[in-house]
Structure formats: structure tokens, C-alpha cells
Design a protein around this motif. Structure first.
Motif, PDB file in Angstrom:
ATOM      1  N   PRO A 182       0.950  -1.218   0.247  1.00 24.29           N
ATOM      2  CA  PRO A 182      -0.225   0.060  -0.206  1.00 24.29           C
ATOM      3  C   PRO A 182       0.740   0.889  -0.230  1.00 24.29           C
ATOM      4  O   PRO A 182       0.785   1.776   1.017  1.00 24.29           O
ATOM      5  CB  PRO A 182      -1.029  -0.045   1.107  1.00 24.29           C
ATOM      6  N   VAL A 183       1.757   2.069  -0.894  1.00 21.87           N
ATOM      7  CA  VAL A 183       2.871   2.651  -1.364  1.00 21.87           C
ATOM      8  C   VAL A 183       1.334   4.113  -0.594  1.00 21.87           C
ATOM      9  O   VAL A 183       2.073   5.334  -0.192  1.00 21.87           O
ATOM     10  CB  VAL A 183       3.757   3.176  -2.482  1.00 21.87           C
ATOM     11  N   ALA A 184       0.530   4.238  -2.209  1.00 23.29           N
ATOM     12  CA  ALA A 184      -1.051   4.484  -1.493  1.00 23.29           C
ATOM     13  C   ALA A 184      -1.603   5.639  -0.215  1.00 23.29           C
ATOM     14  O   ALA A 184      -0.576   6.728   0.398  1.00 23.29           O
ATOM     15  CB  ALA A 184      -1.829   5.138  -2.304  1.00 23.29           C
ATOM     16  N   GLU A 185      -1.398   4.392   0.540  1.00 20.75           N
ATOM     17  CA  GLU A 185      -1.734   4.517   1.602  1.00 20.75           C
ATOM     18  C   GLU A 185      -0.156   5.022   2.188  1.00 20.75           C
ATOM     19  O   GLU A 185      -1.204   6.050   3.698  1.00 20.75           O
ATOM     20  CB  GLU A 185      -2.083   2.952   2.677  1.00 20.75           C
ATOM     21  N   LEU A 186       0.670   4.772   2.232  1.00 24.33           N
ATOM     22  CA  LEU A 186       1.558   5.106   3.133  1.00 24.33           C
ATOM     23  C   LEU A 186       2.071   6.484   2.765  1.00 24.33           C
ATOM     24  O   LEU A 186       2.364   7.241   3.583  1.00 24.33           O
ATOM     25  CB  LEU A 186       3.078   4.242   2.948  1.00 24.33           C
ATOM     26  N   CYS A 193       1.809   9.689   5.186  1.00 26.45           N
ATOM     27  CA  CYS A 193       2.779  11.101   5.327  1.00 26.45           C
ATOM     28  C   CYS A 193       1.785  12.363   5.163  1.00 26.45           C
ATOM     29  O   CYS A 193       3.055  13.088   5.061  1.00 26.45           O
ATOM     30  CB  CYS A 193       4.188  10.840   4.432  1.00 26.45           C
ATOM     31  N   GLY A 194       1.544  12.213   4.863  1.00 25.74           N
ATOM     32  CA  GLY A 194       0.209  13.803   4.623  1.00 25.74           C
ATOM     33  C   GLY A 194       0.631  14.211   2.548  1.00 25.74           C
ATOM     34  O   GLY A 194       0.990  15.288   3.040  1.00 25.74           O
ATOM     35  N   PRO A 254       6.790  16.213   1.629  1.00 29.35           N
ATOM     36  CA  PRO A 254       8.048  15.194   1.169  1.00 29.35           C
ATOM     37  C   PRO A 254       8.959  14.971   1.985  1.00 29.35           C
ATOM     38  O   PRO A 254      10.204  14.280   1.035  1.00 29.35           O
ATOM     39  CB  PRO A 254       8.874  16.690  -0.492  1.00 29.35           C
ATOM     40  N   LEU A 255       9.064  15.747   2.730  1.00 37.28           N
ATOM     41  CA  LEU A 255       9.907  15.462   3.553  1.00 37.28           C
ATOM     42  C   LEU A 255       9.727  14.298   4.271  1.00 37.28           C
ATOM     43  O   LEU A 255      10.703  13.288   4.963  1.00 37.28           O
ATOM     44  CB  LEU A 255      10.169  16.576   4.978  1.00 37.28           C
ATOM     45  N   ALA A 256       8.548  13.787   4.590  1.00 40.24           N
ATOM     46  CA  ALA A 256       7.959  12.735   5.406  1.00 40.24           C
ATOM     47  C   ALA A 256       8.034  11.668   4.338  1.00 40.24           C
ATOM     48  O   ALA A 256       8.261  10.776   4.747  1.00 40.24           O
ATOM     49  CB  ALA A 256       6.405  13.062   4.999  1.00 40.24           C
ATOM     50  N   LEU A 314      12.450  -4.692   5.358  1.00 39.97           N
ATOM     51  CA  LEU A 314      10.973  -3.631   6.008  1.00 39.97           C
ATOM     52  C   LEU A 314      10.168  -3.009   4.812  1.00 39.97           C
ATOM     53  O   LEU A 314      11.013  -2.741   3.841  1.00 39.97           O
ATOM     54  CB  LEU A 314      11.425  -1.756   5.868  1.00 39.97           C
ATOM     55  N   SER A 315       8.993  -4.130   4.972  1.00 40.14           N
ATOM     56  CA  SER A 315       7.486  -4.316   3.936  1.00 40.14           C
ATOM     57  C   SER A 315       7.062  -2.399   3.823  1.00 40.14           C
ATOM     58  O   SER A 315       6.884  -2.180   5.088  1.00 40.14           O
ATOM     59  CB  SER A 315       7.313  -5.740   3.531  1.00 40.14           C
ATOM     60  N   VAL A 316       6.535  -2.675   2.832  1.00 41.13           N
ATOM     61  CA  VAL A 316       5.602  -1.177   2.557  1.00 41.13           C
ATOM     62  C   VAL A 316       4.647  -1.608   3.738  1.00 41.13           C
ATOM     63  O   VAL A 316       4.232  -0.221   4.395  1.00 41.13           O
ATOM     64  CB  VAL A 316       5.244  -1.030   1.612  1.00 41.13           C
ATOM     65  N   HIS A 317       3.934  -2.752   4.241  1.00 43.46           N
ATOM     66  CA  HIS A 317       2.782  -3.252   5.049  1.00 43.46           C
ATOM     67  C   HIS A 317       3.443  -2.428   6.087  1.00 43.46           C
ATOM     68  O   HIS A 317       2.288  -2.247   6.983  1.00 43.46           O
ATOM     69  CB  HIS A 317       2.700  -4.148   4.625  1.00 43.46           C
ATOM     70  N   ASP A 318       4.164  -2.768   7.159  1.00 44.07           N
ATOM     71  CA  ASP A 318       4.959  -3.076   7.953  1.00 44.07           C
ATOM     72  C   ASP A 318       5.491  -1.617   8.452  1.00 44.07           C
ATOM     73  O   ASP A 318       5.359  -0.890   9.353  1.00 44.07           O
ATOM     74  CB  ASP A 318       6.493  -3.451   8.382  1.00 44.07           C
ATOM     75  N   LEU A 319       5.787  -1.094   7.311  1.00 41.78           N
ATOM     76  CA  LEU A 319       5.550   0.514   7.659  1.00 41.78           C
ATOM     77  C   LEU A 319       4.608   1.095   7.715  1.00 41.78           C
ATOM     78  O   LEU A 319       4.003   2.115   8.583  1.00 41.78           O
ATOM     79  CB  LEU A 319       6.926   1.338   6.319  1.00 41.78           C
ATOM     80  N   VAL A 320       3.480   0.926   7.419  1.00 43.12           N
ATOM     81  CA  VAL A 320       2.299   1.630   7.311  1.00 43.12           C
ATOM     82  C   VAL A 320       2.041   1.269   8.608  1.00 43.12           C
ATOM     83  O   VAL A 320       1.739   1.679   9.946  1.00 43.12           O
ATOM     84  CB  VAL A 320       1.720   0.921   5.959  1.00 43.12           C
TER      85      VAL A 320
END
Length: 667
Positions: free
Chosen positions: A228-232, A236-237, A240-242, A256-262
Motif C-alpha cells: 500500500p504505497v498510496a496509503e503510506l 505522510c500527509g 515531501p520531507l515525510a 522492511l515492507s511497505v505494509h510493515d512501515l504503514v
């Protein structure tokens, strides 16, 4: 160079001739011994930092900047935006395309040791080829020399003053004139510079998602992001910094997967902790620098804004939070907007970026000694304003009102819901108002506020009836009638009888509906409630029209119209005009139907009543279809259908859709 020289024999005069193109030091002398000439200082007019390899999007912003940097009317361009929005990255990318030399300096305006103008002038003079020993010590003399050196240059120079915190930090760096340009970036609007202002916002969702992918790809070319890159990006609002921090975390840790970071940043309490990569690359740290630059009054307003549960906050609500006059609150908001700690959200309104809202709440917990009193003032503001509000205010404040009732104490929740119900019938987002009334109804029961319980049951019954949920409406009416009669609330009883009449009419029982309307009308006449008499007469007229009792319909509708004009209720007057338009249609008076429906449409639009607007549009479509103005009819009915769909009124939308299909069949 160094060397020895002696004069011509016999002391003959020495003549030196210099011609052609000369560069560097020229010495003319007769007798020189041990001459040491140091190389001239190199000119350095390509001092931009490297452009971000993962730069994504911003095509419109770059075009605006390019146009600003080439216009002769505004030699200074100022790029402003909240911390971490990508101002420096954008400025460097734009400056790299400038047709001329570039002077760049990071003024570090929000650090503990910002660069002083005299220091910046020294850096620029050195870059322009002025030897260190020729740079004056006095700041004013440095500024004069700087402008003079620039004035002697034929080639245009772009001066990039990055990360400025005040106009005073930038003003000495402005050239005296000519073709030179200045590009300033700041978290604040530096209006004193008279600059062409360009505001930079967060990235659109698609560009934010691509920035994460591009930044990871730059660091780890063979890594493909799944999940879920769009969700991530949304978490991050779209800042760009986030986004850059998220990409750095993903690139550094292959496991570290995208899902884990979300999952790591989903919780609002942990999000700012998760959006950090080392001590210096962190969202919270960037926000803290901006926060500390504010005055204490502005800091307090910023952190108290987090108490408003809705997305937008009015100046009047801020005045309640900070316990100051509205004029003072507006000045505080203006300062916060200049600092890009809040975003404008319409006249007199602001919003907090999602990450700034989290940060503001942290600051409130850390720095605000009293949370309860400001929040109570905010609740009292909404209750008192709702009691004297017009429908437009209710609609504008709907997200705040719905959210506030969810978190208010029971008594204020009931007070606010009752005030909203008296001020306006829901014209948008029935789901929001239903949850609001149900929450307040439960609160009224807990507090033993029986009269208000009956009133809220009436409001709920009207609301579900508009959605044609007939069984629920009947059950709510029965409950309301029982409550009203138990405490001998005659007014409440009449309101419920009117709603029951509406329900009975919608179910096709014209005789039963007529009897209920007359019962309600008699009670309102006994109580002397003129406004509610107008409501019932309008409904009774609509019933008579459906029964083809056109004379009685006209009498009832004109009586209702007269009362609404007497009490000055333009919005409800439009409801009568709509029914009079229906009557004109039924009796073949197409010109009258059009005239009445146009008046009703204007009043509904002015009040922001989308449901009333849809009903007036239906009438206008019928009028134009009957005179074979098919395209105009299609225009009216298409807008009406879309409005009904927006309400979730599928039945009405379906009727209009069928009429549109019939129009298509006439082609």
C-alpha cells in the motif's frame, strides 16, 4: 609570479606598453626586486547544491517559477510553504535552469545560529571574485561593494537565499538593479520584500506515491515496492520531507515492507516517531524549529487549534479557544498563515496539515497547562452560535458540529443537537446528521431530558423519512408521540403528527394524511405558532395538489406563503414556491411554473439547500421538456439527478434517470 628586474643601462627611462585583452594582474614599474603577485580570486557562480535525483512532479510549480524569474516586473521571487514541503528542492531545480550565474546560500533561518547578512555578503563577495582582504568589515560597506560588483556584471546573476526566516535576513542581499534576480525560500510569507509570492503545497497523491518509489529506486535500483504505497503516502500527509524519510527507511532495510512501515506509522501517537531517519532527518524536528520561531500568543493559538475536532476552524472558534476577541484571533491566524503553520481554508477559516495537527496536539500536552477550559469555551461557542444560526452556517460548520457532538459532555451534546435541529433541516450528508441526532438522543436519555428526547426523536423521524425508510420513521414517530403525551407537550405532539402525516402521504393514504395534517394544524393554531402553521399548510397544499383539489391547494399554499413572508423566512418560502410551481404545472400554467421554480431555485441555491435545489430543478426540467426544449430539460434533470445521488436518495435519482433516458429516446 616572482622575479628580479633592473633598469636600463645608464638609467634610461623605461616605457611599458600594455595592449590587447588583459586578464589578471598587470605591473608597470622601472625597478622591481622580489615581486610576489598572488593569483586572483576565482569567480564561483555555479554554487548550487546537487539537485535531488528523485525529483518528481512539480511541473506547474516549476513553470510558475521559471516565468517569475524571467519577468522584469518583479526581480525578487519568494517561495513559501510549511516545513518539509520541498521549497529548497524546488528552488534548486528552478535555479539550475537559470540562464546566468547563480549565487546560493543556506541562511539557516530556523536554526539556533542563523547566518547573518554580513556573513552572507562575505560569502557572495568571495564568490564574485573579491579577495578577502578587500571585503570591508562594516556590514553597510560590504552591502555597497556587493551591489557595485553586481552592477559591473553584464551577465545576469540569480541570488538564491534559501531558508530565510525574516525579511531583514534577506534585504541586504538584494542587488541594486539591472537584470539580476533573487529567489528566496522561507517558511514564512516575507511580505516586506515586495516579492512575487509563490506558495508551495504538499504533493498531489499520485506524485507523492511516485516520489517514494523514485527515492527508493535511486538508492536501491533493483528493489520494487509492493503493497500500500498510496496509503503510506497519505499517512505522510503527502509532505515531501515525510515521504523522503519513508523512502530512506525502506531503502535502508530490505526486510522492511511497505505494509510493515504503514503499520508503524498508522497510529497518530507514533506517526511522528516513525517519520524520522536519524536525529537530523525528522518531521518533528522540522516542525519544532518553526514552532519555536513563533511568539508565545501564536504558539498557544497553534497548539489549541488541535482541540477543534473538525478539519477546519473559523476565526470565531479560535477566539473562543484563546479567550480573546475575534479581531485578535484573526491577527493570530494571519501570523500562523504567514509562518505556514496553518493553511487557509476559505474566508476567516484555516486548516491544519495532518502531521501538523499531530504535532500541535503534542505541543498542547507538553506546553498547555489547561486543556479543559479552552475546550469548554469552544463547545459553548458552537452551542451559542447554533442557537442563532442560519442554515448556511450549519452547513459550513457541519464537519465540526458532527465531530464536536461526539466528544462533548452529554448536556452540551444535547444542547448543540437541539440548536442545530431548530436552525436548519439537513440538506446534505444525511448520514452525518443521523449519527449526530442518535448520539444526542442517547445523551438526552442518560440525562433524563425527556422534552429534548422527544424533539430529537422527531428530528430522526424526519430524517429517515426523507430517505424513505418508512418502517423506521413510523417506529420513531410512535416513540416520539408517546414521549410528548407523557409530559403533555402539545407542541411536540403536533410536530410528530405532521411527520406522521408526511409518512402517511408518502405511503399513498391521502385521506389519512389529510386528517393528521388537520389535527396538527389545529394544535398549532391553539398554540399560536405561526411558523409551524405555515409548515403544515404547505404540506396540506401539496396533498391537495396530488388529489387534484387545485382550488384548496392554492388556498393552503398561498396562506403558507403569506405567513413565511410575514416571519421573513426566505428559505422555507422557497419550499412553498416549489409546491406552487407543481400546482402551476398540474393546471397547465407553464409560464407560471417556470417563474415560480426559478425563484425557488435562486432561494435554495442562496441557502445552500441542495435537496430543495434538486426539487426546483426537476420542475424546471418538466417545464422545458413540455415545450420541447430538450437540451435545457436534460441540463436541469442531470443536475437534479446528481444532487439526489449525493444525498443517497436513489429513488428520486432513479425517477429522473428514467426521464433522461426518455429524452435520449426522442433524439
Amino acid at each position: 609570479m616572482s622575479g628580479d628586474s633592473s633598469g636600463a643601462a645608464g638609467g634610461a627611462p623605461v616605457t611599458n606598453d600594455v595592449s590587447g585583452a588583459v586578464s589578471g594582474t598587470v605591473v608597470q614599474a622601472a625597478h622591481i626586486s622580489h615581486l610576489h603577485v598572488h593569483p586572483g580570486t576565482r569567480i564561483a557562480l555555479a554554487g548550487l547544491p546537487p539537485s535531488e535525483a528523485a525529483f518528481t512532479g512539480r511541473a506547474e510549480d516549476l513553470a510558475r517559477l521559471a516565468a517569475a524569474l524571467t519577468t522584469p516586473r518583479a526581480p525578487v521571487t519568494a517561495v513559501a510553504g510549511l516545513a518539509g514541503v520541498g521549497k529548497t528542492t524546488l528552488a534548486v531545480r528552478a535555479a539550475s535552469r537559470f540562464a546566468g550565474g547563480v549565487l546560493f546560500i543556506d541562511l539557516q533561518g530556523y536554526s539556533d545560529s542563523p547566518v547573518q547578512p554580513a556573513e552572507a555578503l562575505s560569502v557572495f563577495l568571495h564568490a564574485l571574485g573579491v579577495p578577502g582582504e578587500h571585503v570591508p568589515a562594516a556590514p553597510a560597506a560590504r552591502a555597497n561593494l556587493y551591489r557595485s560588483v553586481l552592477a559591473d556584471r553584464a551577465e545576469p546573476v540569480l541570488v538564491v537565499a534559501d531558508n530565510a526566516s525574516s525579511a531583514d535576513q534577506v534585504r541586504p542581499l538584494l542587488p541594486g538593479g539591472g537584470a539580476h534576480r533573487v529567489l528566496v525560500t522561507s517558511r514564512e510569507v516575507l511580505g516586506e520584500l515586495g516579492a512575487h509570492q509563490i506558495r508551495v503545497d504538499v504533493l498531489p497523491p499520485a506524485e507523492a506515491e511516485e516520489l517514494i518509489r523514485a527515492a527508493v529506486r535511486t538508492r536501491v535500483p533493483d528493489r520494487v515496492l509492493d503493497g500500500p504505497v498510496a496509503e503510506l503516502a497519505a499517512l505522510c500527509g503527502h509532505l515531501p520531507l515525510a515521504l523522503g524519510i519513508a523512502a530512506a527507511l525502506l531503502a535502508e532495510d530490505a526486510d522492511l515492507s511497505v505494509h510493515d512501515l504503514v503499520g508503524m506509522v498508522t497510529s497518530t501517537t507514533d506517526r511522528l516517531d516513525g517519520l524520522a531517519y536519524g536525529e537530523d532527518f525528522a518531521v518533528r524536528a522540522a516542525f519544532e524549529l518553526s514552532y519555536q520561531r513563533l511568539g508565545e500568543a501564536e504558539r498557544r493559538a497553534f497548539r489549541l487549534l488541535s482541540l477543534n475536532p473538525g478539519a477546519q476552524t473559523s476565526a470565531e472558534a479560535v477566539a473562543a479557544l484563546v479567550d480573546e476577541p475575534v479581531a485578535k484571533a484573526k491577527r493570530l491566524l494571519a501570523a500562523l498563515k504567514r509562518a505556514h503553520m496553518v493553511e487557509p481554508a476559505g474566508p476567516g477559516r484555516v486548516r491544519l496539515h495532518d502531521l501538523l495537527r499531530i504535532y500541535a496536539a503534542e505541543c498542547r500536552v507538553r506546553d498547555e497547562p489547561d486543556r479543559e477550559t479552552p475546550f469548554e469555551r469552544l463547545l459553548d461557542h458552537y452551542v451559542s452560535t447554533a442557537r442563532q444560526a442560519v442554515p448556511q452556517w450549519v452547513e459550513v460548520e457541519r464537519p465540526n458540529l458532527v465531530a464536536v457532538i461526539e466528544v462533548a459532555d452529554d448536556d452540551r451534546a444535547v444542547d448543540l443537537a437541539v440548536a442545530i435541529g431548530e436552525a436548519s433541516a439537513p440538506t446534505t450528508r444525511w448520514d452525518d446528521w443521523e449519527s449526530t441526532y442518535r448520539h444526542a438522543l442517547a445523551a438526552a436519555r442518560r440525562r433524563g431530558r425527556v422534552r429534548d428526547e422527544g424533539l430529537l426523536l422527531d428530528k430522526l423521524a424526519m430524517l429517515v423519512l426523507e430517505q424513505r425508510r418508512f418502517d423506521e420513521a413510523r417506529a420513531l414517530c410512535d416513540l416520539a408521540l408517546t414521549v410528548h403525551r407523557a409530559i403533555d407537550d402539545r407542541h411536540g405532539e403536533a410536530v410528530t403528527l405532521n411527520t406522521m402525516a408526511d409518512l402517511t402521504l408518502d405511503q399513498g393514504d391521502f385521506g389519512g394524511a389529510g386528517r393528521l395534517y388537520l389535527d396538527a394544524l389545529r394544535i398549532f393554531e391553539e398554540l399560536g405558532d405561526r411558523r409551524w402553521q405555515a409548515v403544515v399548510l404547505n404540506h396540506l397544499g401539496a396533498l391537495n395538489c396530488r388529489e387534484s383539489a387545485f382550488r384548496n391547494a392554492g388556498i393552503a399554499l398561498r396562506a403558507s406563503l403569506g405567513i413565511y413572508r410575514e416571519v421573513g423566512d426566505v428559505h422555507d418560502e422557497a419550499k412553498v414556491l416549489t409546491n406552487l410551481g407543481n400546482l402551476a404545472l398540474r393546471t397547465g400554467d407553464l409560464a407560471g411554473a417556470r417563474r415560480l421554480s426559478v425563484r425557488a431555485l435562486a432561494a435554495f441555491r442562496a441557502a445552500g439547500d441542495r435537496l430543495g435545489t434538486a426539487k426546483a430543478l426537476v420542475n424546471l426540467g418538466i417545464v422545458h421538456e413540455r415545450v420541447h426544449m430538450v437540451e435545457k430539460a436534460r441540463e436541469y434533470w442531470t443536475e437534479a439527478r446528481d444532487a439526489f445521488r449525493g444525498f443517497g436518495d436513489r429513488e428520486s435519482a432513479g425517477h429522473v434517470e428514467r426521464w433522461l433516458a426518455e429524452l435520449d429516446g426522442q433524439r
